[in-house]
Design a protein around this motif. Structure first.
Motif, short mmCIF file in Angstrom:
data_model
loop_
_atom_site.label_atom_id
_atom_site.label_comp_id
_atom_site.label_asym_id
_atom_site.label_seq_id
_atom_site.Cartn_x
_atom_site.Cartn_y
_atom_site.Cartn_z
N UNK A 76 1.15 -1.07 0.15
CA UNK A 76 -0.07 -0.12 -0.02
C UNK A 76 0.73 0.98 0.07
N UNK A 77 0.41 2.20 0.01
CA UNK A 77 1.21 3.77 -0.19
C UNK A 77 1.72 3.69 1.06
N UNK A 78 3.42 3.98 1.21
CA UNK A 78 4.07 4.73 2.28
C UNK A 78 4.22 3.28 3.28
N UNK A 79 3.46 2.57 1.96
CA UNK A 79 4.32 0.87 3.08
C UNK A 79 5.54 0.78 2.96
N UNK B 285 5.99 3.38 -2.08
CA UNK B 285 6.55 2.65 -0.76
C UNK B 285 8.43 2.55 -0.26
N UNK B 286 8.65 2.64 0.24
CA UNK B 286 9.92 2.85 0.90
C UNK B 286 10.06 1.05 1.22
N UNK C 219 19.00 -3.17 9.92
CA UNK C 219 18.49 -3.93 8.95
C UNK C 219 16.71 -3.43 9.97
N UNK C 220 16.58 -3.75 11.00
CA UNK C 220 15.97 -3.58 12.29
C UNK C 220 15.64 -1.34 12.41
N UNK C 221 17.02 -1.07 12.11
CA UNK C 221 16.74 0.50 11.97
C UNK C 221 15.99 1.11 11.19
N UNK C 222 16.20 0.09 9.15
CA UNK C 222 15.90 0.14 8.07
C UNK C 222 14.22 0.12 8.36
N UNK C 223 13.96 -1.32 9.16
CA UNK C 223 12.59 -0.80 8.72
C UNK C 223 11.50 -0.35 10.10
N UNK C 224 12.24 0.29 10.58
CA UNK C 224 11.54 0.88 12.16
C UNK C 224 11.60 -0.15 12.94
N UNK D 35 7.88 -5.23 15.10
CA UNK D 35 7.75 -3.80 14.79
C UNK D 35 8.09 -4.91 13.41
N UNK D 36 8.32 -3.52 12.58
CA UNK D 36 9.25 -4.54 10.90
C UNK D 36 9.00 -4.12 9.37
N UNK D 37 8.73 -4.77 8.53
CA UNK D 37 8.27 -4.52 7.21
C UNK D 37 6.68 -4.54 6.98
N UNK D 38 5.53 -4.37 6.29
CA UNK D 38 4.27 -4.16 5.76
C UNK D 38 4.53 -5.70 5.04
N UNK D 39 5.39 -4.94 4.30
CA UNK D 39 5.07 -6.47 3.30
C UNK D 39 6.86 -7.39 3.16
#
Length: 406
Positions: free
Chosen positions: A204-207, A232-233, A266-271, A286-290
């Motif tokens: 999705x947008x901004x995922x 997306x990021x 990687x944790x920092x990059x995906x928040x 937390x992590x990536x949406x997809x």
């Protein structure tokens, strides 16, 4: 014609399965292996609905190496017929057309969708999957008037692209526009694999999207996300420097190397946050949406699950087979949606349902993506040992897509 065939024999299988653990090249360099270079007559058309293609380039895919290294699950063995000529990535020109073929002509420059589904097999009462347009999961891949095989390149009747000629049903053949050169043409099959995974599970947008793997499929996923203009990021986890360069060139926002500190980076990059368990690897919150998993190894599958945010989606595009050591805890703890993605079929593009190959062709024709730089090495068939050594040795050199020039 010269042809590289895989011919299963129990004695050859056991010999190379045992010794291949010490040297991977034995899977294709030993005279006792299941791979053989042989001279065959040009293939005949199965019937008048088929065409013969003269191969210009035949790609070496990770799944081909999986076959040669005897890593395929026994669950796939009913969907092959031996001996078969390997190779399902192809570009070439039509050399012969059957009497019922009206939309293709000799000398047309074409590519082949290698899926051997109901229509290709002459089955008129199509299975539910083919009726839906899900050709890659056809239920009749052992039936019809050709031998069993999921794909061209696993069926003894079709030939494969690791030879001078192959045959294909007219519904498998796609004419290439002039804007697409042969190097891009041979990349359409792997690009379509990536497109199918992305279009069936789009962000999705901004995922935040995580792509695990910097091989051909991983880079093609990045290319597909950008060619489709999905806002997306994109974070990519890769193993080698040249893969990092490719990922950045095709549009990744963050590229993380698989190093000692990759979990932190990687944790920092995906928040995401890192939590310390009583013992074992960090728990990721937390992590990536997809997440698109494009490797198919125990570590990569585990990472795809633990770096996925709660309620997110994990798409398995890598060649995951029988493996131990997968921690499935996060699947139920975070209510993840995990799905497989095999090959290509039909997908929705700009509101229209169409063949995945047609979408790939349009994206290349319109200049939204250029994949030709991913073809890094070309070899004649007779130099197959060197070609396979290069294709299987990512740690040495900068090989990405290796192709044969029959």
């Amino acid at each position: 014609m010269e042809s590289l065939q895989f011919d299963f024999k129990p004695s050859r299988y056991l010999f190379t399965k045992t010794l291949g653990r010490f040297s991977k090249s034995l899977y294709w360099s030993s005279k006792a292996s299941c791979l053989r270079l042989t001279h065959l007559p040009d293939p005949d058309l199965p019937n008048d609905d088929w065409v013969k293609m003269k191969v210009k380039y035949g790609g070496i895919c990770g799944s081909d190496l999986n076959i040669l290294c005897l890593n395929e699950s026994p669950a796939t063995s009913p969907y092959a017929s031996f001996p078969f000529t390997i190779g399902h990535e192809s570009v070439g020109v039509i050399a012969e057309v059957g009497n019922n073929v009206t939309d293709l002509s000799v000398e047309d420059r074409v590519i082949v969708d290698p899926i051997l589904s109901c229509e290709t097999r002459g089955i008129h009462d199509r299975c539910p999957a083919c009726v839906r347009g899900d050709y890659s999961i056809c239920e009749n891949m052992t039936d019809g008037h050709i031998s069993p095989g999921l794909l061209t390149g696993t069926c003894r009747d079709t030939g494969g692209s690791w030879s001078s000629y192959l045959v294909a049903h007219q519904n498998q053949v796609f004419r290439l526009p002039d804007q697409i050169d042969d190097l891009n043409g041979v990349m359409i099959e792997p690009f379509s694999c990536a497109l199918h995974g992305v279009l069936r599970t789009p962000p999705k947008e901004n995922d935040t999207v995580l792509v695990i793997g910097g091989g051909v499929i991983g880079i093609c996923v990045v290319a597909a996300l950008r060619a489709l203009n999905l806002p997306c990021k994109v974070v990519v986890l890769v193993k080698h420097d040249f893969q990092a360069e490719c990922a950045a060139r095709f549009g990744a926002d963050h590229v993380i190397r698989l190093s000692r500190n990759y979990v932190k980076e990687l944790s920092e990059a995906v928040g995401a946050k890192r939590l310390k368990p009583l013992f074992g690897p960090d728990v990721i919150e937390g992590g990536a949406n997809v997440v698109y998993e494009c490797v198919g190894k125990t570590q990569s599958v585990n990472d795809s699950l633990r770096f996925a945010a709660s309620g997110s989606k994990v798409v398995l595009l890598g060649l995951a087979g029988i493996m131990n050591g997968i921690d499935w805890t996060t699947v139920w703890l975070n209510e993840l949606e995990v799905k497989g993605s095999f090959a290509y079929s039909t997908d929705e593009y700009q509101g229209v349902r169409m063949r995945t190959f047609d979408i790939a062709i349009e994206l290349l024709r319109s200049g939204k993506v250029d994949l030709s730089s991913l073809v890094t090495h070309r070899f004649p068939i007779k130099e197959y040992r060197q070609a396979l050594n290069v294709a299987s040795s990512k740690a040495v050199g900068t090989s990405m897509k290796v192709v044969f020039e029959p």
